[in-house]
Write an enzyme that holds these catalytic residues in place. Structure first.
Site, short mmCIF file in Angstrom:
data_model
loop_
_atom_site.label_atom_id
_atom_site.label_comp_id
_atom_site.label_asym_id
_atom_site.label_seq_id
_atom_site.Cartn_x
_atom_site.Cartn_y
_atom_site.Cartn_z
N HIS A 1 -14.64 23.93 5.08
CA HIS A 1 -13.86 23.88 4.14
C HIS A 1 -12.54 24.85 4.25
CE1 HIS A 1 -16.29 27.48 3.14
NE2 HIS A 1 -15.18 27.78 2.43
N HIS B 1 -12.65 27.21 7.35
CA HIS B 1 -13.67 28.08 7.87
C HIS B 1 -15.00 27.71 7.31
CE1 HIS B 1 -14.62 31.29 4.81
NE2 HIS B 1 -14.11 29.99 4.04
N GLU C 1 -9.04 34.19 -1.47
CA GLU C 1 -9.45 32.71 -1.19
C GLU C 1 -8.82 31.75 -2.10
OE1 GLU C 1 -13.57 32.27 -0.19
OE2 GLU C 1 -13.45 33.30 1.48
N HIS D 1 -8.95 27.11 2.58
CA HIS D 1 -8.44 27.89 1.59
C HIS D 1 -6.98 28.16 1.74
CE1 HIS D 1 -12.16 29.16 0.04
NE2 HIS D 1 -12.79 29.51 1.26
N CYS E 1 -20.61 26.89 1.11
CA CYS E 1 -19.64 27.54 2.13
C CYS E 1 -20.26 27.42 3.59
CB CYS E 1 -19.45 29.02 1.70
SG CYS E 1 -18.48 29.26 0.01
N HIS F 1 -3.46 27.34 9.49
CA HIS F 1 -3.73 25.97 9.63
C HIS F 1 -4.85 25.91 11.08
CE1 HIS F 1 -0.59 24.72 6.78
NE2 HIS F 1 -1.39 23.53 6.94
#
Length: 119
Positions: free
Chosen positions: A23, A8, A106, A25, A19, A63
């Site tokens: 990136h 995201h 996260e 998680h 952010c 994914h």
């Protein structure tokens, strides 16, 4: 505990904020349930009854880029709120327990909790 891998970005943040860039998680999601009584053999809810929640996470979020799926910026807080709503709408009518809260993690140090009102 449920897990899924997703990417995201949070474009409303300043461009220099890490952010704001793409990136990913390894998300962990916990649901907290309660009940006024236990079902045999002593369950709030049989964990097997929660499988549709895991399936939703796997088929819809795993994914994927979350900012391409949701009409909101996918912060952990907003994800927890959304997942609580999904759980209440789709699972509460068919399980014994009631949802109290959803935690979305996260990282090992970054998580958010959404508490369901009235529980």
């Amino acid at each position: 505990m449920f897990r899924f891998e997703s990417g995201h970005r949070l474009p409303s943040l300043p461009v220099e904020h890490k952010c704001s860039r793409q990136h990913g998680h390894s998300y962990e999601v916990e649901v907290a349930l309660t009940a006024f009584s236990l079902e045999a053999p002593g369950f709030v809810t049989d964990f097997a009854a929660l499988a549709p929640f895991g399936e939703f996470l796997r088929t819809q979020l795993d994914h994927n880029n979350l900012h391409e799926i949701f009409p909101f910026e996918p912060t952990s807080e907003l994800l927890a709120q959304f997942l609580a709503g999904w759980f209440i709408e789709n699972l509460e009518p068919v399980i014994h327990g009631q949802l109290v809260a959803v935690n979305v993690r996260e990282t090992g140090r970054s998580w958010a909790r959404f508490d369901v009102e009235g529980q």
